[in-house]
Design a protein around this motif. Structure first.
Motif, PDB file in Angstrom:
ATOM      1  N   MET A 220       0.913  -1.256  -0.138  1.00  0.00           N
ATOM      2  CA  MET A 220      -0.115   0.111   0.117  1.00  0.00           C
ATOM      3  C   MET A 220       0.828   1.340  -0.112  1.00  0.00           C
ATOM      4  O   MET A 220       1.830   1.392   0.625  1.00  0.00           O
ATOM      5  CB  MET A 220      -0.878  -0.041   1.314  1.00  0.00           C
ATOM      6  N   ALA A 221       0.362   2.125  -0.615  1.00  0.00           N
ATOM      7  CA  ALA A 221       1.162   3.646  -0.660  1.00  0.00           C
ATOM      8  C   ALA A 221       0.616   4.319   0.716  1.00  0.00           C
ATOM      9  O   ALA A 221      -0.516   4.139   1.131  1.00  0.00           O
ATOM     10  CB  ALA A 221       0.626   4.350  -1.976  1.00  0.00           C
ATOM     11  N   THR A 222       1.758   4.924   1.118  1.00  0.00           N
ATOM     12  CA  THR A 222       1.417   5.807   2.364  1.00  0.00           C
ATOM     13  C   THR A 222       0.082   6.731   2.246  1.00  0.00           C
ATOM     14  O   THR A 222      -0.515   7.022   3.143  1.00  0.00           O
ATOM     15  CB  THR A 222       2.505   6.660   2.706  1.00  0.00           C
ATOM     16  N   GLU A 223      -0.136   7.023   1.036  1.00  0.00           N
ATOM     17  CA  GLU A 223      -1.338   8.302   0.923  1.00  0.00           C
ATOM     18  C   GLU A 223      -2.532   7.368   1.045  1.00  0.00           C
ATOM     19  O   GLU A 223      -3.476   8.175   1.186  1.00  0.00           O
ATOM     20  CB  GLU A 223      -1.267   8.981  -0.343  1.00  0.00           C
ATOM     21  N   LEU A 224      -2.556   6.111   1.062  1.00  0.00           N
ATOM     22  CA  LEU A 224      -3.772   5.430   1.096  1.00  0.00           C
ATOM     23  C   LEU A 224      -4.082   4.802   2.595  1.00  0.00           C
ATOM     24  O   LEU A 224      -5.001   4.175   2.667  1.00  0.00           O
ATOM     25  CB  LEU A 224      -3.725   4.304   0.178  1.00  0.00           C
ATOM     26  N   THR A 225      -3.078   5.255   3.404  1.00  0.00           N
ATOM     27  CA  THR A 225      -3.456   4.658   4.985  1.00  0.00           C
ATOM     28  C   THR A 225      -4.823   5.309   5.488  1.00  0.00           C
ATOM     29  O   THR A 225      -4.969   6.495   5.311  1.00  0.00           O
ATOM     30  CB  THR A 225      -2.369   5.085   5.676  1.00  0.00           C
TER      31      THR A 225
END
Length: 497
Positions: A220-225
């Motif tokens: 997962m990309a950090t911006e999708l946390t």
């Protein structure tokens, strides 16, 4: 491939053995002033950090029962070094750092710009495994002049980290090109419920507090946390092929929201009929009592404003199409993430495409009508925000201003033109191949162009150059009568001021 920590000799011995001739050079470099770094993103030049590849994050938050007080937090990062490092730059800009360890040893640290610069005891050789542990706070009060991070709801918190705000919540390599696995632990007083990306792996209740643990099964990309903390109810249902669907709603609004939530399994089935199997381990909607002004495709748990579903002014077909927009992002943007933020049109253009296609098939809202209207505005959008694949930089202090019309309907217009150019069978094959070939990865506009040429068997270089990078909108294939209305030069100059 899952990267797993392995046994290794102590750092000092390894550094001595591998870097005997280079340590003095690294130590001289370490004496130089710490500086913020970046991976060279055209829109966010200081976002992300070179020199390492994150394999996993372990995030632990302790919520104090107030959404105006800092949370205590511990962030643990496992990563491979991709080059020799005498310093490690992390993105982190909105919290107090109490301590940092690298491989269990204390490390010095300093904040420079929006970077946390960590100096380990010894230089780290390239190709080695490292573990960074940061004890810090995570402040839910918005950073002055910044968008995103924690979102304060009426009864707790949620997250909205797009495009560059995850590092306002936790230290990280905050760029979508470096995806990783996540374990998220949230401790909160009794009476609150915490939910995060992925599936639950444990619930522990001790002395008036509960700790929830969630783990992703895909990078997962950090911006999708996403982390939701509130007086919430978690509703469970089953999607296609046994997919667990969970929704998080304010308890007092559960009954009013249920008619909308029960639509999700059929929407997933509809998307699967277009592009293939849902790519993750679970899905659901997080209904937040907050005024964000947007909905957000956080991975496996999309964020929605509750008012979208309770405001009678929104037509039913419109609300359902927005639900499909965020669902489509699970394929386009989440599973297949942009390598650079200039590739944003691939995310938003596809989500808008399936939003419009759903409205056409389910609510008799013709795609052609919407695309003709978009064509009429396209030159104005290009002048204001740049061509779809080269969007203009965000406005100062408003990083989400990159989300302009030309990466939504303007980018969907590119896809419409492509379908007209190569035909529906080739276009549908391209869509399925795109999400399959790049599943769980990152991809670029060049990758999409190459795949379109492969699937169609045609040279599309000129087509994409004009549609993605041209200042003016090209003629629409099959619709020579469509016109785009440009802004007069005088009006353009005035607006620019």
């Amino acid at each position: 491939m899952l990267l797993t920590p392995h046994a290794r000799s102590p750092r000092r011995l390894k550094a001595a053995a591998l870097l005997a001739s280079a340590v003095s050079v690294c130590l001289v470099a370490a004496s130089a002033p710490a500086t913020p770094l970046g991976v060279g993103d055209r829109l966010f030049p200081h976002l992300g950090n070179p020199g390492y590849d994150v394999a996993s994050y372990d995030l632990a938050f302790t919520y104090p029962g107030s959404n105006s007080k800092p949370l205590k937090a511990v962030t643990t990062i496992d990563a491979w070094t991709t080059t020799e490092l005498d310093r490690i730059n992390l993105d982190f800009a909105h919290g107090k750092v109490d301590s940092v360890e690298v491989d269990g040893e204390p490390a010095t640290f300093t904040g420079v710009g929006e970077d946390l610069v960590v100096t380990p005891e010894e230089p780290l050789p390239g190709g080695s495994w490292m573990r960074i542990t940061v004890q810090h706070t995570s402040d839910p009060v918005p950073a002055q002049g910044r968008d995103g991070g924690w979102v304060r709801t009426t009864d707790g918190l949620a997250m909205a980290n797009q495009a560059d705000a995850a590092h306002l919540v936790f230290p990280c390599n905050d760029h979508p090109s470096d995806k990783a696995m996540f374990t998220i632990r949230v401790t909160a007083p009794d009476g609150y419920t915490a939910v995060a990306n992925g599936l639950p792996t444990g619930v522990d209740r001790v002395a008036g507090e509960t700790t929830w643990t969630y783990r992703t099964q895909h990078p997962m990309a950090t911006e999708l946390t996403q982390v939701s903390i509130g007086r919430s109810t978690v509703l469970h249902r089953t999607g296609p092929h046994g997919l667990p669907v969970r929704d998080v709603v304010p308890t007092k609004h559960r009954e009013a929201l249920e008619p909308w939530l029960e639509k999700t399994p059929d929407q997933i089935s509809w998307m699967e009929s277009k592009i293939g199997r849902y790519p993750f381990e679970t899905y659901g909607l997080l209904m937040a009592d907050a005024g964000t002004g947007f909905e957000l495709e956080t991975q496996t748990l999309s964020l929605f404003e509750r008012d979208l579903f309770t405001e009678p002014a929104y037509p039913k077909w419109y609300v359902e199409s927005i639900m499909v927009h965020e669902l489509a992002h699970q394929w386009f943007g989440d599973s297949v993430s942009p390598r650079n933020w200039s590739d944003l049109w691939l995310n938003e253009g596809h989500a808008t495409w399936y939003e419009a296609l759903y409205a056409e098939e389910k609510a008799d809202r013709p795609m052609e009508t919407r695309m003709k209207a978009a064509y009429g505005a396209s030159d104005r959008w290009r002048a204001a925000g740049g061509p779809p694949a080269t969007p203009k930089a965000p406005n100062p202090g408003q990083k989400i201003s990159i989300f302009r019309p030309n990466v939504y309907d303007g980018a969907a217009l590119v896809l419409y033109a492509l379908r007209e150019e190569i035909g529906r069978p080739a276009f549908q094959g391209l869509e399925r191949a795109w999400v399959s070939r790049h599943e769980d990865g990152v991809a670029t506009t060049a990758d999409f162009v190459a795949l379109a040429e492969e699937i169609s068997g045609r040279d599309l270089g000129g087509f994409f150059q004009d549609w993605l990078y041209g200042e003016k909108t090209p003629p629409m294939p099959g619709h020579p009568d469509w016109k785009s209305v440009a802004i007069p030069k005088a009006a353009t100059g005035k607006a620019a001021k």
